[in-house]
Scaffold this motif. Structure first.
Motif, short mmCIF file in Angstrom:
data_model
loop_
_atom_site.label_atom_id
_atom_site.label_comp_id
_atom_site.label_asym_id
_atom_site.label_seq_id
_atom_site.Cartn_x
_atom_site.Cartn_y
_atom_site.Cartn_z
N GLN A 1 0.87 -1.25 -0.06
CA GLN A 1 0.16 0.12 0.17
C GLN A 1 0.83 1.13 0.01
N VAL A 2 0.60 2.25 -0.77
CA VAL A 2 1.11 3.51 -0.95
C VAL A 2 0.21 4.65 -0.80
N GLN A 3 0.72 5.62 0.31
CA GLN A 3 -0.15 6.58 0.29
C GLN A 3 0.65 7.96 -0.18
N LEU A 4 -0.13 8.70 -0.81
CA LEU A 4 0.46 9.78 -1.56
C LEU A 4 -0.18 11.15 -1.21
N ALA B 1 5.50 10.18 -0.20
CA ALA B 1 5.02 9.00 -0.13
C ALA B 1 5.07 8.01 1.27
N TYR C 1 8.01 1.53 -7.59
CA TYR C 1 7.02 2.24 -8.29
C TYR C 1 7.40 3.02 -9.28
N ALA D 1 1.17 10.33 -8.88
CA ALA D 1 0.46 9.02 -9.09
C ALA D 1 1.71 8.24 -9.04
N SER E 1 -1.80 2.92 -10.07
CA SER E 1 -2.29 2.06 -8.64
C SER E 1 -2.76 2.92 -7.70
N TYR E 2 -2.13 4.12 -7.46
CA TYR E 2 -2.43 5.03 -6.34
C TYR E 2 -2.45 6.52 -6.98
N TRP E 3 -3.19 7.28 -6.24
CA TRP E 3 -3.43 8.87 -6.56
C TRP E 3 -3.12 9.44 -5.23
N GLN F 1 -4.20 13.24 -3.41
CA GLN F 1 -5.45 14.03 -3.43
C GLN F 1 -5.46 15.11 -4.20
#
Length: 120
Positions: A1-4, A24, A32, A97, A108-110, A112
């Motif tokens: 899991q990656v949070q940006l 990140a 990634y 991203a 896979s991850y965005w 906000q």
């Protein structure tokens, strides 16, 4: 899991510069490809720039080539977008991203999003 999480957006005059940063979290950040997309009001999100996990591959949308530079620091889990010679048509919400493919054709991850406004 990656949070940006993006930062660095704001208001700037045409011809000016801004630097966007994306922080990140997650142990797999360095595996990634990372990139930036932007979205104009009422439009689809569009590709701006990508950098591979190693930093050896970069690619830019034609509209920003020569003006924007993407970079990453895997030790700090950050990816930046240096934007120079900004134009009013660069006004948009910019999204960080992350994705598994080198060219970031699948995200896979965005983040906000952060607003960039360029005044004429």
């Amino acid at each position: 899991q990656v949070q940006l999480v993006e930062s660095g957006g704001g208001l700037v005059q045409a011809g000016g510069s801004l630097r966007l940063s994306c922080a990140a979290s997650g142990r797999t950040f360095s595996s990634y490809s990372m990139g930036w997309f932007r979205q104009f009001p009422g439009k689809e999100r569009e590709f701006v720039a990508v950098i591979s996990w190693s930093g050896t591959y970069t690619n830019y949308a034609n509209s920003v080539k020569g003006r924007f530079t993407i970079s990453r620091d895997n030790a700090k889990n950050t990816v930046d977008l240096q934007m120079n010679s900004l134009k009013p048509e660069d006004t948009a919400v910019y999204y960080c991203a992350a994705g598994p493919l080198v060219r970031l054709t699948a995200v896979s991850y965005w983040g906000q999003g952060t607003q960039v406004t360029v005044s004429s």
